[in-house]
Motif scaffolding. Structure first.
Motif, PDB file in Angstrom:
ATOM      1  N   TYR A  54      16.607 -34.957  52.496  1.00 31.00           N
ATOM      2  CA  TYR A  54      17.338 -36.108  53.025  1.00 31.00           C
ATOM      3  C   TYR A  54      18.586 -36.440  52.212  1.00 31.00           C
ATOM      4  O   TYR A  54      19.379 -37.292  52.614  1.00 31.00           O
ATOM      5  N   LEU A  55      18.742 -35.759  51.093  1.00 30.44           N
ATOM      6  CA  LEU A  55      19.914 -36.010  50.245  1.00 30.44           C
ATOM      7  C   LEU A  55      21.073 -35.070  50.557  1.00 30.44           C
ATOM      8  O   LEU A  55      22.224 -35.407  50.319  1.00 30.44           O
ATOM      9  N   LEU A  56      20.741 -33.903  51.072  1.00 25.87           N
ATOM     10  CA  LEU A  56      21.761 -32.894  51.341  1.00 25.87           C
ATOM     11  C   LEU A  56      21.920 -32.687  52.842  1.00 25.87           C
ATOM     12  O   LEU A  56      20.945 -32.787  53.600  1.00 25.87           O
ATOM     13  N   PRO A  57      23.139 -32.402  53.302  1.00 26.28           N
ATOM     14  CA  PRO A  57      23.377 -32.278  54.747  1.00 26.28           C
ATOM     15  C   PRO A  57      22.667 -31.101  55.390  1.00 26.28           C
ATOM     16  O   PRO A  57      22.253 -31.174  56.542  1.00 26.28           O
ATOM     17  N   LYS A  58      22.494 -29.999  54.652  1.00 25.10           N
ATOM     18  CA  LYS A  58      21.842 -28.824  55.207  1.00 25.10           C
ATOM     19  C   LYS A  58      20.880 -28.240  54.178  1.00 25.10           C
ATOM     20  O   LYS A  58      21.297 -27.769  53.135  1.00 25.10           O
ATOM     21  N   VAL A  59      19.604 -28.276  54.513  1.00 25.23           N
ATOM     22  CA  VAL A  59      18.572 -27.699  53.656  1.00 25.23           C
ATOM     23  C   VAL A  59      17.914 -26.574  54.450  1.00 25.23           C
ATOM     24  O   VAL A  59      17.464 -26.794  55.581  1.00 25.23           O
ATOM     25  N   PRO A  60      17.828 -25.361  53.887  1.00 24.81           N
ATOM     26  CA  PRO A  60      17.369 -24.192  54.653  1.00 24.81           C
ATOM     27  C   PRO A  60      15.857 -24.080  54.811  1.00 24.81           C
ATOM     28  O   PRO A  60      15.310 -22.979  54.838  1.00 24.81           O
ATOM     29  N   TYR A  61      15.179 -25.194  54.901  1.00 25.45           N
ATOM     30  CA  TYR A  61      13.742 -25.147  55.136  1.00 25.45           C
ATOM     31  C   TYR A  61      13.283 -26.485  55.704  1.00 25.45           C
ATOM     32  O   TYR A  61      13.941 -27.514  55.533  1.00 25.45           O
ATOM     33  N   ASP A  62      12.163 -26.443  56.391  1.00 26.29           N
ATOM     34  CA  ASP A  62      11.487 -27.630  56.894  1.00 26.29           C
ATOM     35  C   ASP A  62      10.076 -27.593  56.314  1.00 26.29           C
ATOM     36  O   ASP A  62       9.318 -26.652  56.573  1.00 26.29           O
ATOM     37  N   VAL A  63       9.747 -28.594  55.517  1.00 23.16           N
ATOM     38  CA  VAL A  63       8.478 -28.561  54.781  1.00 23.16           C
ATOM     39  C   VAL A  63       7.291 -28.417  55.723  1.00 23.16           C
ATOM     40  O   VAL A  63       6.407 -27.575  55.519  1.00 23.16           O
ATOM     41  N   ARG A  64       7.251 -29.225  56.760  1.00 26.01           N
ATOM     42  CA  ARG A  64       6.100 -29.199  57.672  1.00 26.01           C
ATOM     43  C   ARG A  64       6.007 -27.876  58.434  1.00 26.01           C
ATOM     44  O   ARG A  64       4.920 -27.413  58.759  1.00 26.01           O
ATOM     45  N   ARG A  65       7.142 -27.284  58.732  1.00 24.63           N
ATOM     46  CA  ARG A  65       7.158 -26.029  59.496  1.00 24.63           C
ATOM     47  C   ARG A  65       6.949 -24.805  58.614  1.00 24.63           C
ATOM     48  O   ARG A  65       6.245 -23.858  58.990  1.00 24.63           O
ATOM     49  N   ASP A  66       7.541 -24.813  57.427  1.00 26.34           N
ATOM     50  CA  ASP A  66       7.638 -23.591  56.627  1.00 26.34           C
ATOM     51  C   ASP A  66       6.657 -23.493  55.472  1.00 26.34           C
ATOM     52  O   ASP A  66       6.530 -22.423  54.874  1.00 26.34           O
ATOM     53  N   LEU A  67       5.973 -24.578  55.127  1.00 31.32           N
ATOM     54  CA  LEU A  67       5.089 -24.560  53.966  1.00 31.32           C
ATOM     55  C   LEU A  67       3.686 -25.040  54.318  1.00 31.32           C
ATOM     56  O   LEU A  67       3.501 -25.834  55.240  1.00 31.32           O
ATOM     57  N   ALA A  68       2.716 -24.524  53.566  1.00 30.24           N
ATOM     58  CA  ALA A  68       1.317 -24.950  53.701  1.00 30.24           C
ATOM     59  C   ALA A  68       0.864 -25.525  52.362  1.00 30.24           C
ATOM     60  O   ALA A  68       1.150 -24.958  51.300  1.00 30.24           O
ATOM     61  N   PHE A  69       0.172 -26.643  52.398  1.00 31.63           N
ATOM     62  CA  PHE A  69      -0.283 -27.311  51.185  1.00 31.63           C
ATOM     63  C   PHE A  69      -1.534 -26.616  50.647  1.00 31.63           C
ATOM     64  O   PHE A  69      -2.410 -26.224  51.415  1.00 31.63           O
ATOM     65  N   VAL A  70      -1.605 -26.497  49.332  1.00 35.85           N
ATOM     66  CA  VAL A  70      -2.758 -25.868  48.676  1.00 35.85           C
ATOM     67  C   VAL A  70      -3.565 -26.904  47.907  1.00 35.85           C
ATOM     68  O   VAL A  70      -4.727 -27.148  48.199  1.00 35.85           O
ATOM     69  N   SER A  71      -2.935 -27.536  46.904  1.00 30.37           N
ATOM     70  CA  SER A  71      -3.645 -28.547  46.119  1.00 30.37           C
ATOM     71  C   SER A  71      -2.647 -29.354  45.294  1.00 30.37           C
ATOM     72  O   SER A  71      -1.668 -28.815  44.785  1.00 30.37           O
ATOM     73  N   GLN A  72      -2.897 -30.635  45.211  1.00 32.65           N
ATOM     74  CA  GLN A  72      -2.183 -31.486  44.253  1.00 32.65           C
ATOM     75  C   GLN A  72      -2.970 -31.382  42.945  1.00 32.65           C
ATOM     76  O   GLN A  72      -4.112 -31.806  42.866  1.00 32.65           O
ATOM     77  N   VAL A  73      -2.338 -30.789  41.953  1.00 35.95           N
ATOM     78  CA  VAL A  73      -3.051 -30.449  40.722  1.00 35.95           C
ATOM     79  C   VAL A  73      -3.157 -31.628  39.771  1.00 35.95           C
ATOM     80  O   VAL A  73      -4.201 -31.851  39.145  1.00 35.95           O
ATOM     81  N   ALA A  74      -2.080 -32.396  39.656  1.00 38.39           N
ATOM     82  CA  ALA A  74      -2.056 -33.463  38.653  1.00 38.39           C
ATOM     83  C   ALA A  74      -1.090 -34.562  39.056  1.00 38.39           C
ATOM     84  O   ALA A  74      -0.202 -34.363  39.887  1.00 38.39           O
ATOM     85  N   VAL A  75      -1.282 -35.735  38.458  1.00 38.53           N
ATOM     86  CA  VAL A  75      -0.327 -36.831  38.593  1.00 38.53           C
ATOM     87  C   VAL A  75       0.182 -37.199  37.207  1.00 38.53           C
ATOM     88  O   VAL A  75      -0.561 -37.144  36.223  1.00 38.53           O
ATOM     89  N   GLY A  76       1.461 -37.541  37.146  1.00 42.94           N
ATOM     90  CA  GLY A  76       2.067 -37.971  35.894  1.00 42.94           C
ATOM     91  C   GLY A  76       2.580 -39.382  36.043  1.00 42.94           C
ATOM     92  O   GLY A  76       3.523 -39.625  36.817  1.00 42.94           O
ATOM     93  N   PRO A  77       1.982 -40.369  35.378  1.00 39.33           N
ATOM     94  CA  PRO A  77       2.411 -41.760  35.517  1.00 39.33           C
ATOM     95  C   PRO A  77       3.902 -41.933  35.206  1.00 39.33           C
ATOM     96  O   PRO A  77       4.415 -41.368  34.250  1.00 39.33           O
ATOM     97  N   VAL A  78       4.574 -42.711  36.055  1.00 38.94           N
ATOM     98  CA  VAL A  78       5.997 -43.002  35.892  1.00 38.94           C
ATOM     99  C   VAL A  78       6.156 -44.507  35.771  1.00 38.94           C
ATOM    100  O   VAL A  78       5.563 -45.264  36.553  1.00 38.94           O
ATOM    101  N   MET A  79       6.962 -44.944  34.807  1.00 41.89           N
ATOM    102  CA  MET A  79       7.051 -46.369  34.502  1.00 41.89           C
ATOM    103  C   MET A  79       8.476 -46.896  34.551  1.00 41.89           C
ATOM    104  O   MET A  79       9.431 -46.160  34.297  1.00 41.89           O
ATOM    105  N   LEU A  80       8.596 -48.169  34.874  1.00 43.02           N
ATOM    106  CA  LEU A  80       9.855 -48.877  34.674  1.00 43.02           C
ATOM    107  C   LEU A  80       9.793 -49.434  33.266  1.00 43.02           C
ATOM    108  O   LEU A  80       8.929 -50.263  32.950  1.00 43.02           O
ATOM    109  N   ALA A  81      10.689 -48.946  32.414  1.00 46.42           N
ATOM    110  CA  ALA A  81      10.674 -49.318  31.003  1.00 46.42           C
ATOM    111  C   ALA A  81      12.032 -49.859  30.592  1.00 46.42           C
ATOM    112  O   ALA A  81      13.073 -49.398  31.064  1.00 46.42           O
ATOM    113  N   VAL A  82      12.017 -50.838  29.705  1.00 40.55           N
ATOM    114  CA  VAL A  82      13.255 -51.495  29.277  1.00 40.55           C
ATOM    115  C   VAL A  82      13.499 -51.292  27.786  1.00 40.55           C
ATOM    116  O   VAL A  82      12.571 -51.022  27.009  1.00 40.55           O
TER     117      VAL A  82
END
Length: 322
Positions: A99-127
């Motif tokens: 959604y950031l670039l005008p032309k991306v040469p792939y469509d995630v839903r069409r071209d890729l298959a999900f395998v596994s979400q391996v891990a999550v990394g916490p992200v914080m708003l820090a000052v």
């Protein structure tokens, strides 16, 4: 005619079964949208070693940084759908980039298959410690009093950290100034130095500075608190329950669509097991990340939940990649 059809179906089933039993018959490649030496690369190498043991074949790393992750994703979507080329990625190349670039040469839903979400990394708003706020309520009040004077950093135009600032500006009228950096470490360094007021940064990068009191975390993104820092509330708990603040950082595996179901199942099985292996848990602990080891269906559900949120943020913000 019916007999011929049944024979054909049986032959296909036998062929698929033989293919699955033979998989993997040669080395597998993990394509990583990051340069060697970074957090994603290091995690990918540990994951490759653990999954390789279970699969009985070596897994090699192919680093393809640059172009907002397009090079890495494209390498997988152009590969044969046989499970020998696997994308190991964070969210940006498959959620933000289209959604950031005008032309991306792939469509995630069409071209890729999900395998596994391996891990999550916490992200914080820090000052920065120069900011006189101990929680999000105090921070928003302070930013409103200093309208147009508060700066924040992200590791690039259109990244989640940038979009969070845009959303806060839009909904709170804060007029904060965005500063784009080339990497997360640079954002943390300038928050630490007080050159910018705040940033959205992973806990793995921030933890030493937080423990020393030099950077103050106000809230964590996602639906749950970070195990490594349970005293830090989620954004929703801090009073910002907008879906824009719900996405969390993750690492996941995908392959080209059309990969046989039996092969997908084997990759999913070994990825889930590897996520909780001792070496992976040790590696994840270094970055304050947490193992997930989801099913393919669960991974897709997470994607379907986050993708519309990020798409809306990008489309309403008017942000475009440089």
């Amino acid at each position: 005619m019916l007999t011929r059809s049944l024979i054909a179906i049986a032959a296909l089933a036998v062929h698929a079964s033989c293919f699955a039993q033979a998989y993997p018959a040669r080395p597998i490649t993990f394509v990583v949208p990051a340069p060697p030496g970074g957090a994603l690369d290091s995690l990918s190498r540990t994951l490759a070693e653990e999954m390789g043991k279970r699969l009985g074949q070596p897994i090699v790393i192919d680093n393809k940084p640059g172009a907002a992750g397009i090079l890495a994703v494209q390498a997988v979507t152009r590969a044969a759908p046989d499970g020998y080329t696997v994308l190991v990625t964070h969210a940006a190349p498959i959620i933000n980039t289209p959604y950031l670039l005008p032309k991306v040469p792939y469509d995630v839903r069409r071209d890729l298959a999900f395998v596994s979400q391996v891990a999550v990394g916490p992200v914080m708003l820090a000052v920065s410690r120069n900011v006189p706020a101990r929680n999000m309520k105090e921070f928003l009040a302070w930013a409103a009093q200093n309208k147009g004077k508060v700066s924040y950093g992200s590791y690039g135009v259109g990244t989640f950290g940038h979009l969070v600032g845009v959303q806060l500006n839009k909904t709170r009228g804060l007029d904060m100034v965005h500063v784009a950096y080339k990497g997360e470490a640079q954002v943390a360094q300038d928050v630490l130095a007080g050159n910018i007021a705040w940033g959205v940064i992973s806990l793995g990068t921030l933890k030493p500075q937080i423990e020393s009191g030099r950077i103050r975390p106000l809230a964590v993104f996602g639906d749950r608190r970070a195990q490594a820092m349970p005293d830090v509330p989620t954004m929703a708990e801090a009073g910002l329950d907008d879906p824009a603040y719900r996405p969390a950082g993750w690492i996941g595996l995908l392959v080209r669509s059309g990969t046989p179901a039996a092969v997908l199942g084997r990759l999913e099985q070994e990825a889930r097991a590897a996520a909780y292996s001792a070496p992976m848990k040790q590696r994840l602990q270094l970055s304050s990340s947490e193992p997930v080891g989801s099913t393919a269906a669960q991974f897709r559900q997470e994607f379907e939940k986050a993708e519309p949120v990020v798409r809306h943020l990008i489309e309403t913000s008017g942000v475009k990649a440089e």
